[in-house]
Design a protein around this motif. Structure first.
Motif, PDB file in Angstrom:
ATOM      1  N   ILE A 146       8.996   7.454 -11.042  1.00 44.18           N
ATOM      2  CA  ILE A 146       9.092   6.128 -10.412  1.00 44.18           C
ATOM      3  C   ILE A 146      10.566   5.865 -10.111  1.00 44.18           C
ATOM      4  CG2 ILE A 146       8.646   3.653 -10.657  1.00 44.18           C
ATOM      5  CD1 ILE A 146       6.562   4.266 -12.774  1.00 44.18           C
ATOM      6  N   TRP A 147      10.856   5.402  -8.891  1.00 40.74           N
ATOM      7  CA  TRP A 147      12.225   4.969  -8.588  1.00 40.74           C
ATOM      8  C   TRP A 147      12.279   3.456  -8.653  1.00 40.74           C
ATOM      9  CZ3 TRP A 147      15.098   3.209  -3.875  1.00 40.74           C
ATOM     10  CH2 TRP A 147      16.483   3.202  -4.121  1.00 40.74           C
ATOM     11  N   ARG A 148      13.189   2.926  -9.512  1.00 36.21           N
ATOM     12  CA  ARG A 148      13.329   1.488  -9.679  1.00 36.21           C
ATOM     13  C   ARG A 148      14.634   1.073  -8.987  1.00 36.21           C
ATOM     14  NH1 ARG A 148      12.879  -3.689  -9.157  1.00 36.21           N
ATOM     15  NH2 ARG A 148      12.183  -4.818 -11.000  1.00 36.21           N
ATOM     16  N   CYS A 149      14.485   0.347  -7.900  1.00 35.15           N
ATOM     17  CA  CYS A 149      15.662  -0.077  -7.140  1.00 35.15           C
ATOM     18  C   CYS A 149      16.040  -1.499  -7.535  1.00 35.15           C
ATOM     19  CB  CYS A 149      15.342  -0.008  -5.653  1.00 35.15           C
ATOM     20  SG  CYS A 149      16.692  -0.620  -4.652  1.00 35.15           S
ATOM     21  N   HIS A 150      17.312  -1.706  -7.919  1.00 31.07           N
ATOM     22  CA  HIS A 150      17.757  -3.034  -8.345  1.00 31.07           C
ATOM     23  C   HIS A 150      18.625  -3.701  -7.290  1.00 31.07           C
ATOM     24  CE1 HIS A 150      16.489  -2.606 -12.631  1.00 31.07           C
ATOM     25  NE2 HIS A 150      16.603  -1.333 -12.330  1.00 31.07           N
ATOM     26  N   ILE A 151      18.816  -3.042  -6.148  1.00 32.59           N
ATOM     27  CA  ILE A 151      19.754  -3.621  -5.182  1.00 32.59           C
ATOM     28  C   ILE A 151      19.061  -4.047  -3.883  1.00 32.59           C
ATOM     29  CG2 ILE A 151      21.751  -2.465  -6.164  1.00 32.59           C
ATOM     30  CD1 ILE A 151      21.628  -0.408  -4.036  1.00 32.59           C
ATOM     31  N   ASP A 152      19.812  -4.793  -3.097  1.00 30.76           N
ATOM     32  CA  ASP A 152      19.297  -5.361  -1.855  1.00 30.76           C
ATOM     33  C   ASP A 152      19.470  -4.335  -0.736  1.00 30.76           C
ATOM     34  OD1 ASP A 152      18.995  -6.646   0.553  1.00 30.76           O
ATOM     35  OD2 ASP A 152      20.247  -8.371   0.052  1.00 30.76           O
ATOM     36  N   ALA A 173       6.031   6.746  -6.699  1.00 32.72           N
ATOM     37  CA  ALA A 173       5.966   5.285  -6.817  1.00 32.72           C
ATOM     38  C   ALA A 173       7.387   4.736  -6.823  1.00 32.72           C
ATOM     39  CB  ALA A 173       5.253   4.887  -8.105  1.00 32.72           C
ATOM     40  N   SER A 174       7.543   3.548  -6.231  1.00 34.19           N
ATOM     41  CA  SER A 174       8.854   2.908  -6.283  1.00 34.19           C
ATOM     42  C   SER A 174       8.673   1.400  -6.467  1.00 34.19           C
ATOM     43  CB  SER A 174       9.668   3.214  -5.024  1.00 34.19           C
ATOM     44  OG  SER A 174       8.897   2.956  -3.881  1.00 34.19           O
ATOM     45  N   VAL A 175       9.720   0.792  -7.016  1.00 32.62           N
ATOM     46  CA  VAL A 175       9.634  -0.628  -7.379  1.00 32.62           C
ATOM     47  C   VAL A 175      10.849  -1.369  -6.836  1.00 32.62           C
ATOM     48  CG1 VAL A 175       9.300  -2.245  -9.293  1.00 32.62           C
ATOM     49  CG2 VAL A 175       8.630   0.149  -9.587  1.00 32.62           C
ATOM     50  N   PHE A 176      10.600  -2.471  -6.145  1.00 36.29           N
ATOM     51  CA  PHE A 176      11.680  -3.279  -5.554  1.00 36.29           C
ATOM     52  C   PHE A 176      11.529  -4.730  -6.006  1.00 36.29           C
ATOM     53  CE2 PHE A 176      10.815   0.335  -2.900  1.00 36.29           C
ATOM     54  CZ  PHE A 176      12.069   0.788  -2.527  1.00 36.29           C
ATOM     55  N   HIS A 177      12.661  -5.470  -5.978  1.00 37.83           N
ATOM     56  CA  HIS A 177      12.614  -6.895  -6.349  1.00 37.83           C
ATOM     57  C   HIS A 177      11.829  -7.703  -5.322  1.00 37.83           C
ATOM     58  CE1 HIS A 177      15.507  -5.926  -9.276  1.00 37.83           C
ATOM     59  NE2 HIS A 177      16.608  -6.340  -8.690  1.00 37.83           N
ATOM     60  N   MET A 178      12.016  -7.347  -4.034  1.00 41.48           N
ATOM     61  CA  MET A 178      11.426  -8.152  -2.963  1.00 41.48           C
ATOM     62  C   MET A 178      10.965  -7.242  -1.828  1.00 41.48           C
ATOM     63  SD  MET A 178      14.338 -11.151  -2.802  1.00 41.48           S
ATOM     64  CE  MET A 178      13.494 -12.129  -1.594  1.00 41.48           C
ATOM     65  N   GLU A 187       7.185   6.765   1.017  1.00 39.57           N
ATOM     66  CA  GLU A 187       5.880   7.430   1.152  1.00 39.57           C
ATOM     67  C   GLU A 187       4.888   7.146   0.021  1.00 39.57           C
ATOM     68  OE1 GLU A 187       7.046  11.504   1.606  1.00 39.57           O
ATOM     69  OE2 GLU A 187       7.903  11.143   3.599  1.00 39.57           O
ATOM     70  N   GLY A 188       5.369   6.750  -1.148  1.00 40.14           N
ATOM     71  CA  GLY A 188       4.447   6.597  -2.288  1.00 40.14           C
ATOM     72  C   GLY A 188       3.945   5.170  -2.441  1.00 40.14           C
ATOM     73  N   GLN A 189       3.389   4.887  -3.641  1.00 44.18           N
ATOM     74  CA  GLN A 189       2.981   3.508  -3.960  1.00 44.18           C
ATOM     75  C   GLN A 189       4.235   2.636  -3.990  1.00 44.18           C
ATOM     76  OE1 GLN A 189       1.493   3.490  -7.984  1.00 44.18           O
ATOM     77  NE2 GLN A 189      -0.474   4.406  -7.455  1.00 44.18           N
ATOM     78  N   ILE A 190       4.099   1.425  -3.450  1.00 43.11           N
ATOM     79  CA  ILE A 190       5.254   0.517  -3.497  1.00 43.11           C
ATOM     80  C   ILE A 190       4.879  -0.726  -4.294  1.00 43.11           C
ATOM     81  CG2 ILE A 190       6.696  -1.005  -2.087  1.00 43.11           C
ATOM     82  CD1 ILE A 190       6.614   1.231   0.014  1.00 43.11           C
ATOM     83  N   LEU A 402       3.665  -2.065 -17.608  1.00 42.88           N
ATOM     84  CA  LEU A 402       2.487  -1.425 -18.196  1.00 42.88           C
ATOM     85  C   LEU A 402       1.382  -1.285 -17.153  1.00 42.88           C
ATOM     86  CD1 LEU A 402       2.480  -3.227 -21.663  1.00 42.88           C
ATOM     87  CD2 LEU A 402       3.268  -0.908 -21.151  1.00 42.88           C
ATOM     88  N   LYS A 403       1.213  -2.317 -16.323  1.00 39.48           N
ATOM     89  CA  LYS A 403       0.221  -2.234 -15.238  1.00 39.48           C
ATOM     90  C   LYS A 403       0.552  -1.076 -14.313  1.00 39.48           C
ATOM     91  CE  LYS A 403      -1.539  -6.817 -14.084  1.00 39.48           C
ATOM     92  NZ  LYS A 403      -1.268  -7.960 -13.222  1.00 39.48           N
ATOM     93  N   MET A 404       1.820  -0.973 -13.913  1.00 39.33           N
ATOM     94  CA  MET A 404       2.218   0.091 -12.977  1.00 39.33           C
ATOM     95  C   MET A 404       1.990   1.467 -13.605  1.00 39.33           C
ATOM     96  SD  MET A 404       5.598  -1.316 -11.008  1.00 39.33           S
ATOM     97  CE  MET A 404       6.524  -1.954 -12.363  1.00 39.33           C
ATOM     98  N   ILE A 405       2.319   1.597 -14.874  1.00 37.88           N
ATOM     99  CA  ILE A 405       2.146   2.907 -15.525  1.00 37.88           C
ATOM    100  C   ILE A 405       0.656   3.247 -15.616  1.00 37.88           C
ATOM    101  CG2 ILE A 405       2.533   4.213 -17.667  1.00 37.88           C
ATOM    102  CD1 ILE A 405       5.163   2.624 -17.978  1.00 37.88           C
ATOM    103  N   ASN A 406      -0.168   2.238 -15.916  1.00 37.06           N
ATOM    104  CA  ASN A 406      -1.619   2.463 -15.945  1.00 37.06           C
ATOM    105  C   ASN A 406      -2.168   2.902 -14.584  1.00 37.06           C
ATOM    106  OD1 ASN A 406      -2.964   2.059 -18.536  1.00 37.06           O
ATOM    107  ND2 ASN A 406      -2.044   0.023 -18.495  1.00 37.06           N
ATOM    108  N   GLU A 407      -1.510   2.437 -13.514  1.00 29.00           N
ATOM    109  CA  GLU A 407      -2.035   2.726 -12.167  1.00 29.00           C
ATOM    110  C   GLU A 407      -1.524   4.032 -11.566  1.00 29.00           C
ATOM    111  OE1 GLU A 407      -1.071  -0.645  -9.748  1.00 29.00           O
ATOM    112  OE2 GLU A 407      -2.330  -1.969 -10.966  1.00 29.00           O
ATOM    113  N   LEU A 408      -0.640   4.739 -12.280  1.00 30.74           N
ATOM    114  CA  LEU A 408      -0.116   5.989 -11.718  1.00 30.74           C
ATOM    115  C   LEU A 408      -1.245   6.982 -11.496  1.00 30.74           C
ATOM    116  CD1 LEU A 408       3.075   6.298 -13.919  1.00 30.74           C
ATOM    117  CD2 LEU A 408       3.018   5.921 -11.444  1.00 30.74           C
ATOM    118  N   GLU A 409      -1.198   7.666 -10.362  1.00 30.48           N
ATOM    119  CA  GLU A 409      -2.304   8.580 -10.033  1.00 30.48           C
ATOM    120  C   GLU A 409      -1.900  10.029 -10.276  1.00 30.48           C
ATOM    121  OE1 GLU A 409      -2.752   7.434  -6.020  1.00 30.48           O
ATOM    122  OE2 GLU A 409      -3.626   5.493  -6.564  1.00 30.48           O
ATOM    123  N   ASP A 410      -2.813  10.789 -10.866  1.00 29.10           N
ATOM    124  CA  ASP A 410      -2.526  12.213 -11.098  1.00 29.10           C
ATOM    125  C   ASP A 410      -2.645  13.027  -9.831  1.00 29.10           C
ATOM    126  OD1 ASP A 410      -1.668  12.834 -13.681  1.00 29.10           O
ATOM    127  OD2 ASP A 410      -3.596  12.106 -14.424  1.00 29.10           O
TER     128      ASP A 410
END
Ligand code: UDP
Length: 410
Positions: A146-152, A173-178, A187-190, A402-410
């Motif tokens: 998972i890539w966690r982006c903290h910047i704008d 999977a990647s995670v953004f503030h907004m 390309e992955g889950q956002i 925890l929700k995001m980790i539960n939703e990771l797809e193999d």
């Protein structure tokens, strides 16, 4: 090479009285199937800035609910961090791109760290662009990435983004503030998940008014006169010069007003010192402007005291990824005024839980109105605190992880 970070112990149960039992139970249910899951947080530093602030609480809480979590900091020397600083600024819109040498250095340090990275992780969470190449370099070392982006990333330097994109777009999977921060081509889950603050950390825990007053007094604040305060790094995008200008306008109406600008400095950030000096020059010797930093011994407790005591808290940024200082400020139940940029509007409902402003004049007018009507300040502060309680405290962020980790797809 990669340094494990020692984090203290935290207990989710301690947060139940603040965020409510329902959320705590939801977290326990989500954590149940993840017992023993090996999670790695990978970041560039364990000191300073929002990422480490969050991980010092998130890592122990993930452990407390049963995950097997480690936080490691990548290895890098000055040339690497010079390159990543240019990259950080460019990704937030600065016209200067990295030189070929700097790109080379960024890639070389990523390769070095990738070689050293241990195997067998269920989930590797990579924070920000500094270590972002890890996934493309050694995908086999973790089952999920998972890539966690903290910047704008809403208006990046196009050339910098083009070079970085191949390394980030392939994360599953990647995670953004907004929503606005998601670059085209991922390309992955956002996931869109804003960060959060720890209400039990020394910076945010409840202080008695007497304790807060006592600490502010030690820094030369006249605690019987009104105080405006901004806590932030000395950075042009945080606009401390604009805050000084606003304070000067307020002073025409409220002559005994004071201003505290509180900001931490890094020894290795010459740009930060230049801007600090520019801020001091702009204050022009005004004895009612207090410019303080960590070299004056201002740490988390002092930040807490200033925020708890001030009559108006300001974050007049002209650009802001999220602005943890905003939630930190509002959590103290003080009236808040912030720039209408980045993540600040998420945290402030204009006119209800604080004010959003777009100019020095507007900032000054709102601050004056609050100082002249303490009842207004109290109302804004109290409803602001409830907004933060609902949306921006660490247990909510833990639930989302925890929700995001539960939703990771193999
Ligand atoms: N901070 C601090 N002391 C200071 C200035 C800032 O501890 O003198 C902390 C602040 O409380 C916040 C973090 O550094 O937790 C900054 O995060 P934010 O998202 O507000 O801004 P950034 O600096 O990441 O742009």
């Amino acid at each position: 090479m990669l340094q494990p970070v020692a984090v203290g112990h935290k207990t989710l149960a301690d947060y139940a009285s603040i965020v409510g039992r329902t959320l705590v139970e939801e977290i326990r249910e989500l954590a149940d199937p993840l017992r023993g899951t090996r999670v790695l947080h990978l970041s560039a530093t364990a000191f300073g800035g929002g990422v480490s602030e969050i991980l010092y609480t998130m890592v122990p809480l993930m452990k407390d609910v049963g995950l097997d979590v480690e936080w490691q900091v990548i290895y890098g020397r000055e040339e690497f961090f010079n390159a990543t600083k240019v990259m950080h600024n460019a990704l937030q819109g600065n016209p200067q791109d990295l030189t070929e040498d700097q790109w080379e250095s960024w890639r070389r340090y990523n390769e070095m760290n990738a070689r050293e990275l241990s195997r067998g992780w269920d989930v590797a969470i990579v924070h920000d662009p500094q270590p972002a190449a890890m996934h493309t370099l050694v995908p086999e070392k973790a089952r999920h990435w998972i890539w966690r982006c903290h910047i704008d990333l809403s208006t990046p330097n196009a050339a910098t983004m083009e070079r970085l994109l191949p390394y980030i777009q392939t994360y599953p999977a990647s995670v953004f503030h907004m929503e606005q921060y998601v670059p085209a081509g991922m390309e992955g889950q956002i996931h869109i998940v804003p960060p959060a603050i720890d209400p039990l950390a020394p910076k945010n825990m409840a202080f008695s008014p007497e304790d807060a007053t006592y600490i502010c007094q030690q820094f030369g604040i006249d605690v019987d006169r009104p105080l405006l305060c901004q806590v932030s790094r000395f950075d042009p995008w945080k606009d401390p010069l604009g805050v000084i200008d606003a304070y000067r306008i307020v002073k025409e109406e409220v002559p005994d007003v004071q201003l505290a600008l509180v900001g931490s400095m890094a020894t290795d950030d010459p740009e930060g010192w230049d801007f600090f000096n520019a801020t001091v020059a702009h204050a022009d010797g005004d004895p009612d402007i207090h410019i303080l930093n960590n070299f004056n011994n201002v740490g988390a407790i002092e930040v807490n005291a200033f925020q708890s005591h001030a009559d108006v808290l300001i974050q007049k940024s002209t650009r802001e990824g999220f602005g943890l200082t905003v939630s930190e400020a509002i959590w103290k139940a003080r009236p808040f005024i912030g720039g209408r940029v980045g993540g600040i509007p998420l945290q402030v409902e204009d006119g209800v839980t604080g004010y959003l402003v777009e100019s020095v004049e507007e900032c000054a007018a709102r601050a004056t109105a609050i100082l002249q009507d303490p009842g207004l300040g109290r109302r804004l502060g109290l409803s602001g605190k409830e907004h933060i309680r609902k949306h921006f405290l660490m247990p909510r962020l833990l639930r989302d992880w925890l929700k995001m980790i539960n939703e990771l797809e193999d």
